[in-house]
Scaffold this motif. Structure first.
Motif, PDB file in Angstrom:
ATOM      1  N   THR A   1      63.017  28.440  38.314  1.00 25.70           N
ATOM      2  CA  THR A   1      62.991  29.340  39.464  1.00 25.70           C
ATOM      3  C   THR A   1      61.734  29.101  40.291  1.00 25.70           C
ATOM      4  OG1 THR A   1      61.859  31.139  38.274  1.00 25.70           O
ATOM      5  CG2 THR A   1      64.273  31.101  38.190  1.00 25.70           C
ATOM      6  N   ALA A   2      61.811  29.474  41.559  1.00 28.79           N
ATOM      7  CA  ALA A   2      60.671  29.324  42.466  1.00 28.79           C
ATOM      8  C   ALA A   2      60.737  30.414  43.519  1.00 28.79           C
ATOM      9  CB  ALA A   2      60.675  27.945  43.138  1.00 28.79           C
ATOM     10  N   SER A   3      59.571  30.849  43.976  1.00 28.98           N
ATOM     11  CA  SER A   3      59.522  31.968  44.912  1.00 28.98           C
ATOM     12  C   SER A   3      58.508  31.717  46.013  1.00 28.98           C
ATOM     13  CB  SER A   3      59.153  33.261  44.169  1.00 28.98           C
ATOM     14  OG  SER A   3      57.797  33.205  43.746  1.00 28.98           O
ATOM     15  N   ILE A   4      58.558  32.597  46.996  1.00 33.43           N
ATOM     16  CA  ILE A   4      57.494  32.706  47.990  1.00 33.43           C
ATOM     17  C   ILE A   4      56.913  34.105  47.828  1.00 33.43           C
ATOM     18  CG2 ILE A   4      56.968  32.873  50.451  1.00 33.43           C
ATOM     19  CD1 ILE A   4      58.976  30.630  50.906  1.00 33.43           C
ATOM     20  N   GLN A   5      55.621  34.149  47.561  1.00 38.41           N
ATOM     21  CA  GLN A   5      54.954  35.429  47.300  1.00 38.41           C
ATOM     22  C   GLN A   5      54.089  35.803  48.493  1.00 38.41           C
ATOM     23  OE1 GLN A   5      53.409  36.193  43.278  1.00 38.41           O
ATOM     24  NE2 GLN A   5      51.440  36.639  44.241  1.00 38.41           N
ATOM     25  N   VAL A   6      54.187  37.068  48.882  1.00 35.58           N
ATOM     26  CA  VAL A   6      53.389  37.596  49.988  1.00 35.58           C
ATOM     27  C   VAL A   6      52.390  38.587  49.408  1.00 35.58           C
ATOM     28  CG1 VAL A   6      53.441  38.775  52.212  1.00 35.58           C
ATOM     29  CG2 VAL A   6      55.381  37.348  51.520  1.00 35.58           C
ATOM     30  N   ASN A   7      51.114  38.364  49.672  1.00 36.14           N
ATOM     31  CA  ASN A   7      50.052  39.227  49.166  1.00 36.14           C
ATOM     32  C   ASN A   7      49.446  40.016  50.330  1.00 36.14           C
ATOM     33  OD1 ASN A   7      50.158  38.149  46.439  1.00 36.14           O
ATOM     34  ND2 ASN A   7      49.278  36.292  47.308  1.00 36.14           N
ATOM     35  N   LEU A   8      49.442  41.330  50.186  1.00 36.02           N
ATOM     36  CA  LEU A   8      48.967  42.220  51.240  1.00 36.02           C
ATOM     37  C   LEU A   8      47.913  43.168  50.692  1.00 36.02           C
ATOM     38  CD1 LEU A   8      52.441  43.218  52.755  1.00 36.02           C
ATOM     39  CD2 LEU A   8      50.889  41.448  53.607  1.00 36.02           C
ATOM     40  N   GLU A   9      47.022  43.602  51.551  1.00 36.45           N
ATOM     41  CA  GLU A   9      46.036  44.592  51.143  1.00 36.45           C
ATOM     42  C   GLU A   9      46.729  45.871  50.676  1.00 36.45           C
ATOM     43  OE1 GLU A   9      43.053  43.891  50.784  1.00 36.45           O
ATOM     44  OE2 GLU A   9      42.221  42.656  52.383  1.00 36.45           O
ATOM     45  N   ALA A  10      46.088  46.570  49.755  1.00 42.58           N
ATOM     46  CA  ALA A  10      46.652  47.836  49.272  1.00 42.58           C
ATOM     47  C   ALA A  10      46.671  48.901  50.365  1.00 42.58           C
ATOM     48  CB  ALA A  10      45.868  48.339  48.067  1.00 42.58           C
TER      49      ALA A  10
ATOM     50  N   VAL B   1      56.927  44.176  42.462  1.00 39.98           N
ATOM     51  CA  VAL B   1      55.703  44.467  43.218  1.00 39.98           C
ATOM     52  C   VAL B   1      54.605  44.672  42.173  1.00 39.98           C
ATOM     53  CG1 VAL B   1      54.532  45.993  44.846  1.00 39.98           C
ATOM     54  CG2 VAL B   1      57.001  45.569  45.082  1.00 39.98           C
ATOM     55  N   ARG B   2      53.561  43.849  42.221  1.00 40.35           N
ATOM     56  CA  ARG B   2      52.500  43.948  41.218  1.00 40.35           C
ATOM     57  C   ARG B   2      51.174  44.283  41.890  1.00 40.35           C
ATOM     58  NH1 ARG B   2      51.285  39.155  36.906  1.00 40.35           N
ATOM     59  NH2 ARG B   2      50.752  38.009  38.829  1.00 40.35           N
TER      60      ARG B   2
ATOM     61  N   LEU C   1      48.497  44.090  46.858  1.00 39.06           N
ATOM     62  CA  LEU C   1      49.898  44.153  46.462  1.00 39.06           C
ATOM     63  C   LEU C   1      50.511  42.759  46.495  1.00 39.06           C
ATOM     64  CD1 LEU C   1      51.204  47.313  48.393  1.00 39.06           C
ATOM     65  CD2 LEU C   1      50.580  47.149  45.971  1.00 39.06           C
ATOM     66  N   GLU C   2      51.057  42.334  45.360  1.00 36.55           N
ATOM     67  CA  GLU C   2      51.816  41.093  45.305  1.00 36.55           C
ATOM     68  C   GLU C   2      53.294  41.415  45.489  1.00 36.55           C
ATOM     69  OE1 GLU C   2      49.231  38.460  42.072  1.00 36.55           O
ATOM     70  OE2 GLU C   2      51.146  39.348  41.491  1.00 36.55           O
ATOM     71  N   ILE C   3      53.886  40.870  46.543  1.00 41.63           N
ATOM     72  CA  ILE C   3      55.319  41.027  46.789  1.00 41.63           C
ATOM     73  C   ILE C   3      55.990  39.800  46.181  1.00 41.63           C
ATOM     74  CG2 ILE C   3      57.114  41.424  48.511  1.00 41.63           C
ATOM     75  CD1 ILE C   3      54.915  43.605  48.371  1.00 41.63           C
TER      76      ILE C   3
END
Length: 428
Positions: A167-176, A304-305, A310-312
């Motif tokens: 599996t493979a993903s695209i992860q979006v990381n945003l400020e809390a 969501v971690r 925040l890791e999407i």
């Protein structure tokens, strides 16, 4: 990808060798999982399956992949390159102010990496699941061999192997974001999940056959332990830091680091971290330390971690003409207050429809309606340099299609191996 060193964000953290009881562990997780910050910075992680251009059914070796990476100069966008257990290549970008800047930087770095791999006869393909090859681990890291053993012993060996290697993903990381907005922000990040799974679905096949899902990647994650990989929880309370602490402490311990730091030992049997911390169980012959808790948190994989930011984590890896628009959509719907309000209302009816989204995607009427509202809301805010990608995404969603439909059409028309090779030569 990090938004700053954790020690800088939380200067009061205990030393990593401090012994923990369950109350100290809960306090630690609650105190460190989110950071009170303005929104705006965006970081990206993009995973691509690595194929031999001449023999797409063959999985390139660890040496082939790492030797190729060694030829790549420092990337201008600052991305780092790592290799996933099955040989997928991940680019982890630096955080940038705004989604457009993060996208531009990742595009530049990915194009160079793609070209350097092509010189070695290798292609990097953006798909949520490997449609051709059987699962096989090539990364020899201690952590991954221990994870393999853990999944086998826990009765989820097949799903664990697929997750790690196929599996493979695209992860979006945003400020809390600001503390006062954490409950609604974390709730929306989860509520967006099924809609974005349906939009980004790009894994109709795994290991040579159709699985009956638009996103087989999401199906694989759903087959793993919900206490480790499910939302935390489906119905959030008013304090997401407490929700996450509760989730983290009741999640079973996967690995215990060896005292010599030369590997990790898989835990046999189901032992929640809370039971280790309160002394009911000793793992590795000892009670846990703060370092053990930090390591435990890296083995939790919810959609969501919270990691101070925040890791999407719920997007399939998607083609180069689509992922910029999907990334911009996610960031806009969470960071723009007016767009967030529209998205919250649009996704409320499908906020927990994870399996439905993975199985049928935009063929579901309610997911289709939510997706169109979300994409239109983001599209009218997109800058000029993203218009082409946004137009492509808008058209696909209006047609009720996802990248999975496009790949399925190509696989049927040309055969899986030819479709893979064609994608590998065209992307970047």
């Amino acid at each position: 990808m990090t938004f700053g060193r954790l020690a800088d964000l939380q200067p009061h953290l205990p030393a990593s060798s401090d012994l923990l009881d369950v109350h100290a562990a809960a306090q630690y997780v609650s105190d460190t999982c989110l950071s009170d910050t303005p929104v705006g910075r965006v970081g990206l992680e993009v995973e691509a399956h690595c194929y031999s251009l001449n023999e797409p059914t063959r999985r390139p070796s660890w040496e082939e992949i790492t030797d190729t990476i060694a030829t790549i100069p420092t990337l201008s966008g600052g991305s780092t390159i790592t290799v996933e257990p099955g040989g997928a290549v991940e680019l982890s970008g630096l955080p940038m102010v705004g989604a457009a800047a993060a996208i531009a930087s990742m595009r530049t770095d990915r194009a160079l990496v793609q070209s350097m791999f092509a010189r070695r006869g290798l292609g990097l393909v953006l798909l949520g699941g490997d449609p051709l090859r059987r699962p096989k681990r090539v990364n020899p890291g201690f952590r991954y061999s221990a994870m393999e053993e853990f999944f086998t012993n826990s009765g989820s060996g097949v799903a664990g192997e697929l997750m790690m290697t196929s599996t493979a993903s695209i992860q979006v990381n945003l400020e809390a974001g600001p503390r006062a907005r954490w409950p609604e922000r974390v709730r929306l990040a989860h509520a967006l999940g099924p809609t974005m799974v349906a939009i980004s679905a790009n894994s109709p096949m795994l290991a040579g056959r159709f699985r009956g899902y638009c996103s087989s990647r999401q199906w694989v994650w759903s087959e793993l332990d919900d206490a480790r990989c499910g939302p935390f929880p489906e119905l959030l309370g008013q304090d997401p830091t407490c929700d996450w602490a509760r989730y983290a402490l009741w999640a079973p311990v996967m690995l215990v680091q060896c005292n010599n730091n030369q590997g990790a030992m898989p835990v046999i049997g189901r032992v929640p971290f809370a039971e280790w911390a309160d002394g009911r169980v000793l793992l590795g012959g000892r009670p846990p330390t703060t370092a053990d808790l930090r390591y435990h948190l890296t083995t939790l994989f919810p959609p969501v971690r919270p990691r101070s930011w925040l890791e999407i984590r719920y997007l399939d890896s998607m083609p180069d003409d689509m992922w910029p628009a999907v990334v911009f959509t996610v960031a806009t719907l969470l960071d723009d207050p007016h767009a967030a309000s529209i998205a919250a209302e649009a996704t409320e009816p499908v906020a927990t429809a994870w399996d439905r989204a993975a199985r049928v995607g935009l063929a579901d009427r309610r997911l289709y309606e939510a997706a169109n509202t979300c994409v239109r809301t983001a599209a009218c805010r997109a800058p000029a340099e993203l218009q082409q990608s946004m137009q492509r995404l808008t058209w696909l969603v209006e047609q009720g299609r996802s990248p999975a439909n496009d790949f399925s059409d190509q696989a049927v028309a040309y055969g899986i191996a030819t479709a893979i090779t064609k994608m590998a030569r065209e992307e970047g």
